[in-house]
Design a protein around this motif. Sequence first.
Motif, PDB file in Angstrom:
ATOM      1  N   MET A   1       0.820  -1.188   0.000  1.00  0.00           N
ATOM      2  CA  MET A   1       0.000   0.000   0.000  1.00  0.00           C
ATOM      3  C   MET A   1       0.868   1.257   0.000  1.00  0.00           C
ATOM      4  O   MET A   1       0.522   2.232  -0.646  1.00  0.00           O
ATOM      5  CB  MET A   1      -0.927  -0.047   1.227  1.00  0.00           C
ATOM      6  N   ILE A   2       1.976   1.219   0.720  1.00  0.00           N
ATOM      7  CA  ILE A   2       2.882   2.371   0.774  1.00  0.00           C
ATOM      8  C   ILE A   2       3.429   2.664  -0.620  1.00  0.00           C
ATOM      9  O   ILE A   2       3.496   3.827  -1.038  1.00  0.00           O
ATOM     10  CB  ILE A   2       4.041   2.114   1.757  1.00  0.00           C
ATOM     11  N   ARG A   3       3.814   1.630  -1.349  1.00  0.00           N
ATOM     12  CA  ARG A   3       4.363   1.818  -2.696  1.00  0.00           C
ATOM     13  C   ARG A   3       3.320   2.417  -3.633  1.00  0.00           C
ATOM     14  O   ARG A   3       3.627   3.253  -4.469  1.00  0.00           O
ATOM     15  CB  ARG A   3       4.876   0.492  -3.247  1.00  0.00           C
ATOM     16  N   PHE A   4       2.066   2.018  -3.485  1.00  0.00           N
ATOM     17  CA  PHE A   4       1.000   2.557  -4.320  1.00  0.00           C
ATOM     18  C   PHE A   4       0.809   4.046  -4.046  1.00  0.00           C
ATOM     19  O   PHE A   4       0.740   4.854  -4.978  1.00  0.00           O
ATOM     20  CB  PHE A   4      -0.301   1.805  -4.056  1.00  0.00           C
ATOM     21  N   LEU A   5       0.738   4.422  -2.782  1.00  0.00           N
ATOM     22  CA  LEU A   5       0.562   5.837  -2.434  1.00  0.00           C
ATOM     23  C   LEU A   5       1.773   6.672  -2.848  1.00  0.00           C
ATOM     24  O   LEU A   5       1.620   7.799  -3.325  1.00  0.00           O
ATOM     25  CB  LEU A   5       0.298   5.973  -0.935  1.00  0.00           C
ATOM     26  N   LEU A   6       2.949   6.129  -2.678  1.00  0.00           N
ATOM     27  CA  LEU A   6       4.156   6.824  -3.112  1.00  0.00           C
ATOM     28  C   LEU A   6       4.150   7.015  -4.626  1.00  0.00           C
ATOM     29  O   LEU A   6       4.536   8.080  -5.123  1.00  0.00           O
ATOM     30  CB  LEU A   6       5.402   6.054  -2.672  1.00  0.00           C
ATOM     31  N   GLY A   7       3.689   6.020  -5.361  1.00  0.00           N
ATOM     32  CA  GLY A   7       3.575   6.142  -6.814  1.00  0.00           C
ATOM     33  C   GLY A   7       2.602   7.228  -7.220  1.00  0.00           C
ATOM     34  O   GLY A   7       2.841   7.985  -8.164  1.00  0.00           O
ATOM     35  N   LEU A   8       1.487   7.332  -6.503  1.00  0.00           N
ATOM     36  CA  LEU A   8       0.529   8.396  -6.796  1.00  0.00           C
ATOM     37  C   LEU A   8       1.129   9.775  -6.542  1.00  0.00           C
ATOM     38  O   LEU A   8       0.954  10.698  -7.337  1.00  0.00           O
ATOM     39  CB  LEU A   8      -0.731   8.213  -5.948  1.00  0.00           C
ATOM     40  N   VAL A   9       1.846   9.923  -5.450  1.00  0.00           N
ATOM     41  CA  VAL A   9       2.455  11.212  -5.112  1.00  0.00           C
ATOM     42  C   VAL A   9       3.542  11.579  -6.118  1.00  0.00           C
ATOM     43  O   VAL A   9       3.588  12.712  -6.614  1.00  0.00           O
ATOM     44  CB  VAL A   9       3.014  11.181  -3.669  1.00  0.00           C
ATOM     45  N   VAL A  10       4.401  10.643  -6.449  1.00  0.00           N
ATOM     46  CA  VAL A  10       5.478  10.913  -7.400  1.00  0.00           C
ATOM     47  C   VAL A  10       4.916  11.185  -8.796  1.00  0.00           C
ATOM     48  O   VAL A  10       5.375  12.093  -9.487  1.00  0.00           O
ATOM     49  CB  VAL A  10       6.489   9.739  -7.427  1.00  0.00           C
ATOM     50  N   GLY A  11       3.913  10.426  -9.196  1.00  0.00           N
ATOM     51  CA  GLY A  11       3.287  10.649 -10.496  1.00  0.00           C
ATOM     52  C   GLY A  11       2.633  12.015 -10.590  1.00  0.00           C
ATOM     53  O   GLY A  11       2.775  12.728 -11.587  1.00  0.00           O
ATOM     54  N   ALA A  12       1.923  12.398  -9.546  1.00  0.00           N
ATOM     55  CA  ALA A  12       1.280  13.717  -9.539  1.00  0.00           C
ATOM     56  C   ALA A  12       2.310  14.844  -9.505  1.00  0.00           C
ATOM     57  O   ALA A  12       2.156  15.860 -10.191  1.00  0.00           O
ATOM     58  CB  ALA A  12       0.346  13.824  -8.341  1.00  0.00           C
ATOM     59  N   GLY A  13       3.358  14.656  -8.737  1.00  0.00           N
ATOM     60  CA  GLY A  13       4.407  15.679  -8.675  1.00  0.00           C
ATOM     61  C   GLY A  13       5.135  15.853  -9.994  1.00  0.00           C
ATOM     62  O   GLY A  13       5.368  16.979 -10.447  1.00  0.00           O
ATOM     63  N   SER A  14       5.455  14.740 -10.624  1.00  0.00           N
ATOM     64  CA  SER A  14       6.148  14.840 -11.906  1.00  0.00           C
ATOM     65  C   SER A  14       5.227  15.403 -12.986  1.00  0.00           C
ATOM     66  O   SER A  14       5.675  16.134 -13.865  1.00  0.00           O
ATOM     67  CB  SER A  14       6.710  13.489 -12.327  1.00  0.00           C
ATOM     68  N   SER A  15       3.936  15.106 -12.894  1.00  0.00           N
ATOM     69  CA  SER A  15       2.985  15.692 -13.836  1.00  0.00           C
ATOM     70  C   SER A  15       2.879  17.199 -13.642  1.00  0.00           C
ATOM     71  O   SER A  15       2.797  17.954 -14.617  1.00  0.00           O
ATOM     72  CB  SER A  15       1.599  15.078 -13.652  1.00  0.00           C
ATOM     73  N   GLY A  16       2.898  17.632 -12.405  1.00  0.00           N
ATOM     74  CA  GLY A  16       2.853  19.062 -12.128  1.00  0.00           C
ATOM     75  C   GLY A  16       4.059  19.799 -12.674  1.00  0.00           C
ATOM     76  O   GLY A  16       3.935  20.874 -13.267  1.00  0.00           O
TER      77      GLY A  16
END
Length: 50
Positions: A1-16
């Motif tokens: 679950m931690i890896r999934f949430l980290l992926g969401l945060v990193v994906g959103a940050g890189s998209s920004g």
Amino acid sequence: MIRFLLGLVVGAGSSGVAWAVTQNGLVTAVIGVCAAVLVWFGQLLLDDPF
């Protein structure tokens, strides 16, 4: 679950960051999805012990 949430945060940050630099929706989406997928499957790719 931690890896999934980290992926969401990193994906959103890189998209920004991509949106701020390019203002192109396709490039933004591709970079965000690639970053999230690399975080999600990083354990399989790098054989991470976590």
